[in-house]
Scaffold this active site. Structure first.
Site, PDB file in Angstrom:
ATOM      1  N   VAL A 218       0.617  -1.458  -0.273  1.00  0.00           N
ATOM      2  CA  VAL A 218       0.336  -0.097   0.080  1.00  0.00           C
ATOM      3  C   VAL A 218       0.895   1.427   0.107  1.00  0.00           C
ATOM      4  O   VAL A 218       0.446   2.430  -0.534  1.00  0.00           O
ATOM      5  CB  VAL A 218      -1.057   0.308   1.216  1.00  0.00           C
ATOM      6  CG1 VAL A 218      -2.166  -0.744   0.835  1.00  0.00           C
ATOM      7  CG2 VAL A 218       0.345  -0.186   2.255  1.00  0.00           C
ATOM      8  N   ASP A 219       2.104   0.771  -0.472  1.00  0.00           N
ATOM      9  CA  ASP A 219       3.437   2.509  -0.373  1.00  0.00           C
ATOM     10  C   ASP A 219       3.414   2.903  -1.837  1.00  0.00           C
ATOM     11  O   ASP A 219       2.422   2.083  -2.603  1.00  0.00           O
ATOM     12  CB  ASP A 219       4.633   1.735   0.576  1.00  0.00           C
ATOM     13  CG  ASP A 219       5.427   0.908  -0.014  1.00  0.00           C
ATOM     14  OD1 ASP A 219       5.984  -0.180   0.311  1.00  0.00           O
ATOM     15  OD2 ASP A 219       5.827   1.257  -1.534  1.00  0.00           O
TER      16      ASP A 219
ATOM     17  N   HIS B  81      -4.062  -4.468  -2.759  1.00  0.00           N
ATOM     18  CA  HIS B  81      -5.011  -3.899  -1.018  1.00  0.00           C
ATOM     19  C   HIS B  81      -4.693  -2.765  -1.387  1.00  0.00           C
ATOM     20  O   HIS B  81      -4.932  -2.165   0.013  1.00  0.00           O
ATOM     21  CB  HIS B  81      -3.594  -4.231  -0.851  1.00  0.00           C
ATOM     22  CG  HIS B  81      -3.729  -6.365  -0.760  1.00  0.00           C
ATOM     23  ND1 HIS B  81      -2.693  -7.069   0.115  1.00  0.00           N
ATOM     24  CD2 HIS B  81      -4.542  -6.765  -1.249  1.00  0.00           C
ATOM     25  CE1 HIS B  81      -3.324  -8.410  -0.205  1.00  0.00           C
ATOM     26  NE2 HIS B  81      -3.874  -8.276  -1.454  1.00  0.00           N
TER      27      HIS B  81
ATOM     28  N   SER C 290       5.096 -13.549   0.918  1.00  0.00           N
ATOM     29  CA  SER C 290       5.295 -14.654   1.046  1.00  0.00           C
ATOM     30  C   SER C 290       4.114 -15.864   0.568  1.00  0.00           C
ATOM     31  O   SER C 290       4.424 -17.016   0.974  1.00  0.00           O
ATOM     32  CB  SER C 290       4.626 -14.811   2.923  1.00  0.00           C
ATOM     33  OG  SER C 290       3.469 -14.219   2.811  1.00  0.00           O
TER      34      SER C 290
HETATM   35  N1  APR Z   1      14.131  -8.727  -0.019  1.00  0.00           N
HETATM   36  C1  APR Z   1      13.017  -9.035  -0.700  1.00  0.00           C
HETATM   37  N2  APR Z   1      12.737 -10.407  -0.267  1.00  0.00           N
HETATM   38  C2  APR Z   1      12.436 -10.097   1.233  1.00  0.00           C
HETATM   39  C3  APR Z   1      13.238  -8.814   1.809  1.00  0.00           C
HETATM   40  C4  APR Z   1      13.588  -8.193   0.845  1.00  0.00           C
HETATM   41  N3  APR Z   1      14.822  -6.771   1.512  1.00  0.00           N
HETATM   42  N4  APR Z   1      12.966  -9.230   3.383  1.00  0.00           N
HETATM   43  C5  APR Z   1      11.432 -10.060   3.436  1.00  0.00           C
HETATM   44  N5  APR Z   1      11.393 -10.475   2.494  1.00  0.00           N
HETATM   45  C6  APR Z   1      10.209 -11.652   2.283  1.00  0.00           C
HETATM   46  C7  APR Z   1      10.051 -12.254   3.283  1.00  0.00           C
HETATM   47  O1  APR Z   1      11.201 -13.504   3.176  1.00  0.00           O
HETATM   48  C8  APR Z   1       8.670 -12.890   2.773  1.00  0.00           C
HETATM   49  O2  APR Z   1       8.528 -13.669   1.912  1.00  0.00           O
HETATM   50  O3  APR Z   1       9.456 -10.413   1.989  1.00  0.00           O
HETATM   51  C9  APR Z   1       8.192 -11.336   1.903  1.00  0.00           C
HETATM   52  C10 APR Z   1       7.275 -11.095   3.310  1.00  0.00           C
HETATM   53  O4  APR Z   1       6.593 -11.813   2.700  1.00  0.00           O
HETATM   54  P1  APR Z   1       4.724 -10.901   4.129  1.00  0.00           P
HETATM   55  O5  APR Z   1       5.205 -10.663   5.517  1.00  0.00           O
HETATM   56  O6  APR Z   1       3.925 -11.676   4.605  1.00  0.00           O
HETATM   57  O7  APR Z   1       4.360  -9.681   3.439  1.00  0.00           O
HETATM   58  P2  APR Z   1       3.694  -9.568   2.038  1.00  0.00           P
HETATM   59  O8  APR Z   1       3.644 -11.267   1.306  1.00  0.00           O
HETATM   60  O9  APR Z   1       3.616  -9.273   1.164  1.00  0.00           O
HETATM   61  O10 APR Z   1       1.884  -9.708   2.549  1.00  0.00           O
HETATM   62  C11 APR Z   1       0.913  -9.794   2.042  1.00  0.00           C
HETATM   63  O11 APR Z   1      -0.711  -9.845   3.508  1.00  0.00           O
HETATM   64  O12 APR Z   1      -1.268  -8.247   5.588  1.00  0.00           O
HETATM   65  C12 APR Z   1      -0.828  -8.580   4.362  1.00  0.00           C
HETATM   66  O13 APR Z   1      -2.176  -7.170   3.212  1.00  0.00           O
HETATM   67  C13 APR Z   1      -1.153  -7.578   3.940  1.00  0.00           C
HETATM   68  O14 APR Z   1      -0.162  -6.589   1.029  1.00  0.00           O
HETATM   69  C14 APR Z   1       0.447  -8.102   2.235  1.00  0.00           C
HETATM   70  C15 APR Z   1      -0.481  -9.413   2.575  1.00  0.00           C
END
Ligand code: APR
Length: 227
Positions: free
Chosen positions: A89-90, A105, A173
């Site tokens: 959302v950024d 989202h 993730s």
């Molecule tokens: N570079 C690349 N990937 C990274 C880094 C980095 N520096 N740091 C962490 N990661 C990876 C992690 O290994 C993980 O696979 O980014 C992923 C983050 O996963 P989440 O925290 O689950 O974020 P996201 O997948 O975007 O979540 C999806 O969940 O809560 C809701 O709406 C929210 O959009 C979000 C959605």
């Protein structure tokens, strides 16, 4: 006719800009309960708490910048028709210069009427407070898709994935649907890449770059610029 590169990004691409991810050890969901701050029920139960949660994230966004991962993706636009589908959302993809960004989202810098989801306005990095009203007289709320709410941009996102010549997944993730299901719309013939330090093999042949976005995205972009 330029070949189409479709990119699905998640919180990981913004991590090196200083924005917390959700499910990493220091993630947002370690500090807050999803039900309290990212559901319609939570908002109804305590609107002040939810407005403040997003006000804090919006204020932070005013002080962070795109990182090399965001910037490398802009290079692709010289050679390809590039579409970024982001769960974030950024506005860091836009700040870096990407021109075709589809938010699944919602967007922190936008607010909308509680009553009419199509009454959306730009608020930049300003707070939303109780009593801030939309033109239809209803309370303003964050233009964010909460858990359990519709994801109106999933259809256009799936249509983009169906046309992909190249598909790149960065920093997600793949825990949250329908976003995580988008990979199934990508043609078998498409060349797929995954950039994530904790990359987990997913069910199809793809090139895995087990690195942070700050260094890993450049490796994929270099390959595509040479292709
Ligand atoms: N570079 C690349 N990937 C990274 C880094 C980095 N520096 N740091 C962490 N990661 C990876 C992690 O290994 C993980 O696979 O980014 C992923 C983050 O996963 P989440 O925290 O689950 O974020 P996201 O997948 O975007 O979540 C999806 O969940 O809560 C809701 O709406 C929210 O959009 C979000 C959605």
């Amino acid at each position: 006719m330029k070949k189409k590169v479709v990119i699905l990004t998640g919180a990981g691409i913004s991590a090196e800009s200083g924005i917390s991810t959700f499910r990493d050890s220091d993630g947002l969901w370690e500090q807050y309960r999803v039900e309290d701050v990212a559901t319609p029920e939570g908002y109804r139960a305590n609107p002040e708490l939810v407005l403040d949660f997003y006000n804090q994230r919006r204020r932070q966004l005013a002080h962070v910048s795109p990182n090399e991962g965001h910037r490398q993706l802009v290079r692709l636009e010289e050679k390809y028709d590039v579409h970024i589908i982001t769960q974030n959302v950024d506005n860091l993809h836009e700040q870096a210069g990407s021109t075709q960004v589809l938010h699944l989202h919602g967007e922190l810098t936008k607010a909308r009427s509680e009553r009419d989801p199509n009454l959306i306005m730009e608020i930049g990095y300003n707070d939303i407070n109780p009593g801030d009203l939309a033109p239809d007289g209803a309370q303003l709320r964050p233009h964010i898709v909460w858990f359990g709410e519709a994801v109106p941009n999933i259809e256009p996102a799936a249509a983009l994935c169906e046309q992909a010549d190249y598909f790149i997944v960065i920093g997600t993730s793949m825990n949250v649907y329908p976003a995580a299901g988008l990979i199934h719309y990508v043609p078998r013939a498409a060349q797929c890449y995954l950039v994530d330090p904790k990359a987990v093999a997913v069910q199809r042949s793809l090139t895995v770059i087990q690195e942070k976005a700050g260094t890993g995205v450049k490796k994929v972009v270099d390959q595509l610029m040479e292709a």
